[in-house]
Structures are given as structure tokens and as C-alpha cells.
Design a protein around this motif. Structure first.
Motif, PDB file in Angstrom:
ATOM      1  N   THR A   1     122.566  83.656  47.711  1.00  0.00           N
ATOM      2  CA  THR A   1     122.568  84.673  46.659  1.00  0.00           C
ATOM      3  C   THR A   1     122.388  86.073  47.237  1.00  0.00           C
ATOM      4  N   GLY A   2     123.229  86.972  46.783  1.00  0.00           N
ATOM      5  CA  GLY A   2     123.238  88.345  47.265  1.00  0.00           C
ATOM      6  C   GLY A   2     124.305  88.568  48.303  1.00  0.00           C
ATOM      7  N   SER A   3     124.617  87.506  49.068  1.00  0.00           N
ATOM      8  CA  SER A   3     125.681  87.579  50.061  1.00  0.00           C
ATOM      9  C   SER A   3     126.940  86.893  49.545  1.00  0.00           C
ATOM     10  N   GLN A   4     126.775  85.695  49.005  1.00  0.00           N
ATOM     11  CA  GLN A   4     127.913  84.979  48.416  1.00  0.00           C
ATOM     12  C   GLN A   4     127.775  84.939  46.893  1.00  0.00           C
ATOM     13  N   THR A   5     126.825  84.188  46.377  1.00  0.00           N
ATOM     14  CA  THR A   5     126.606  84.159  44.929  1.00  0.00           C
ATOM     15  C   THR A   5     126.136  85.536  44.443  1.00  0.00           C
TER      16      THR A   5
ATOM     17  N   PRO B   1     130.659  80.917  39.340  1.00  0.00           N
ATOM     18  CA  PRO B   1     131.999  81.449  39.614  1.00  0.00           C
ATOM     19  C   PRO B   1     132.041  82.860  40.188  1.00  0.00           C
ATOM     20  N   VAL B   2     130.958  83.625  40.043  1.00  0.00           N
ATOM     21  CA  VAL B   2     130.943  84.974  40.598  1.00  0.00           C
ATOM     22  C   VAL B   2     130.422  84.865  42.030  1.00  0.00           C
ATOM     23  N   ASP B   3     131.352  84.768  42.970  1.00  0.00           N
ATOM     24  CA  ASP B   3     131.000  84.446  44.350  1.00  0.00           C
ATOM     25  C   ASP B   3     131.996  85.114  45.290  1.00  0.00           C
ATOM     26  N   SER B   4     131.528  85.450  46.476  1.00  0.00           N
ATOM     27  CA  SER B   4     132.392  86.139  47.428  1.00  0.00           C
ATOM     28  C   SER B   4     133.373  85.207  48.132  1.00  0.00           C
ATOM     29  N   HIS B   5     133.149  83.896  48.052  1.00  0.00           N
ATOM     30  CA  HIS B   5     134.034  82.948  48.727  1.00  0.00           C
ATOM     31  C   HIS B   5     134.996  82.337  47.708  1.00  0.00           C
ATOM     32  N   LYS B   6     136.291  82.460  47.976  1.00  0.00           N
ATOM     33  CA  LYS B   6     137.282  81.998  46.998  1.00  0.00           C
ATOM     34  C   LYS B   6     137.268  80.492  46.800  1.00  0.00           C
TER      35      LYS B   6
END
Length: 253
Positions: free
Chosen positions: A179-183, A145-150
Motif C-alpha cells: 500500500t502506497g507503492s502499489q495499492t 482495483p486501484v493499483d499501480s500494477h496492471k
């Protein structure tokens, strides 16, 4: 509670699928374990290509072992191709997802939300829960759930809520993408060796040509490097990593 000496790990798997959540994910693939029936595995992803890139190797491994795999795509990827209208884009990306599922030996299901405009409300809580109830899963995967994409966040929240409403009767695992960019803040609890299914996963990802997944160099830059890194963690060629949702119910064995 299972007391040592009362029941063996093997007989536990033979007699009850409920024990799946009490052991590491990788142990499900241990050939000494025999289940009373094929497992029902469900993955909920935000867009076509998310389940394939995030845990395609693991899903293929389940399917190759004779288990039933379903992929639920929250959106049809309507906004995923520049210069094309949403309807045309959705048609292209849906077709790509169907082809990818054929390679992974999975059943595709499309929830029908709109790419980039995902909704988390009571209506969609009920819809996702109904889709999961229809599949009656033994194991579920979804986005961390901690991600940059809604849309990734929405898929995760909706799935978590369904899991709770369904009595937390199946283990829930979160997968990572970019990971690192989105996740973000992803610290795995479980790993799956996907060395034997890496090429199968790659072929499934390559079905998503509209997203640029058409060369080995592109794949290695965004996905292969993660498989390599996670593989190093468990001393294998390639692996996928997961975080298991630990609940009050699953914490006590």
C-alpha cells in the motif's frame, strides 16, 4: 430482510450460508458460529506471491478452521526473475506457489495469463467466471482495483465481473499489497486478526525465494510493517485489512 427477534445470529449461520455477506468478515471466525458445511474460500491474485503477501494470514486462518481454500493465480510470474527466460521463470515461480499453498493448506490453480501482459476481454471474463463456478465459492478475495500494477488491476476487474455475472451470490473482499507503492487509496472496511497465523504466512511468503523473500528483515520492511499497522487499528499484534464490495443486493439485510 431479517427482522430483529425473528432469528438469532447463531441460528442464521447454522441454517444458511447466505448470511455470510451480511456480517463483518472477522465474525466468520467467531467460534459461536457453526456452519452447515465447510466454507469454500477463493482468492484471485495477479502473480505467485500476491495472495500470500496480501491475505495469506487470513487464508491460513480459514484453512486451519477446516474450510476449503483455493488460490487462483492469474499469471505464472513469467517476467518475475531477471536474467531468466519466461519459460524457466514460470516453472520456478509455479513451483514456489505450489509450495506456498502446501503451507497455507490451499489448492493452487493457475489461470495461464502472461506476467506483464495480462488481458481483460470477453474471453477472459468467461474463463475466470468458469474457474470460479468450478470452485463454487462462499467468499472471494482479490486485489483492490486501484493499483499501480496492471496485472493486479486485471485480476480485480476479471473477478469483479465474474462476481456480477454469477449473481453476486458471495461476498467479495479486496486485499492490499505494498500500500502506497502499489495499492492506492485503500480505506479498509474489515480487519482480520492474523496473530495466530503470522508465522505460517511468513513461511508461505518465504517459499517465493526468487522474489527476494528470504530474510526476516526484508519481510518486515514490506509486509510485517503492514501487519503491525493494521494490527494497531484493532488492538492486536498483527492483522490484514480488506475492503468489502458493497452492492445493491448486499446492502439490504
Amino acid at each position: 430482510m431479517i427482522k430483529e427477534g425473528k432469528i438469532s445470529r447463531r441460528s442464521f449461520f447454522n441454517n444458511s450460508l447466505a448470511g455470510i455477506g451480511s456480517l463483518p468478515l472477522a465474525s466468520v471466525f467467531d467460534k459461536s458460529h457453526h456452519f452447515t458445511r465447510p466454507l469454500k474460500v477463493v482468492c484471485v491474485g495477479g502473480h505467485p506471491d500476491d495472495p500470500e503477501t496480501g491475505c495469506g494470514g487470513t487464508l491460513a486462518k480459514f484453512a486451519n478452521a477446516g474450510h476449503q481454500v483455493t488460490i487462483i493465480y492469474l499469471t505464472n510470474g513469467d517476467a518475475g526473475i531477471k536474467g531468466k527466460k519466461p519459460v524457466e521463470t514460470a516453472q520456478i515461480r509455479t513451483a514456489e506457489a505450489i509450495n506456498a499453498c502446501k503451507i497455507l493448506n490451499a489448492k493452487p490453480v493457475f489461470a495461464g495469463q502472461v506476467d506483464g501482459s495480462s488481458v481483460v476481454d470477453n474471453v477472459w471474463y468467461a474463463k475466470i467466471q468458469k474457474l470460479l463456478e468450478d470452485e463454487n465459492p462462499d467468499i472471494v478475495f482479490t486485489h483492490w482495483p486501484v493499483d499501480s500494477h496492471k496485472d493486479h488491476m486485471a485480476a480485480s476487474i476479471l473477478t469483479q465481473k465474474a462476481c456480477i455475472q454469477m449473481g453476486q451470490k458471495f461476498p467479495l473482499y479486496f486485499f492490499e499489497v505494498y500500500t502506497g507503492s502499489q495499492t492506492q487509496n485503500f480505506h479498509p472496511t474489515d480487519y482480520v486478526d492474523i496473530t495466530e497465523t503470522q508465522q505460517q504466512k511468513r513461511k508461505a511468503v518465504f517459499c517465493h525465494a526468487s522474489q527476494g523473500f528470504v530474510t526476516d528483515a526484508f519481510y518486515q520492511r514490506f509486509h510485517g510493517i503492514m501487519e503491525d499497522f493494521r494490527g494497531i487499528s484493532i488492538s492486536v499484534k498483527g492483522a490484514e485489512a480488506f475492503i468489502k464490495l458493497t452492492t445493491a443486493k448486499s446492502a439490504v439485510i
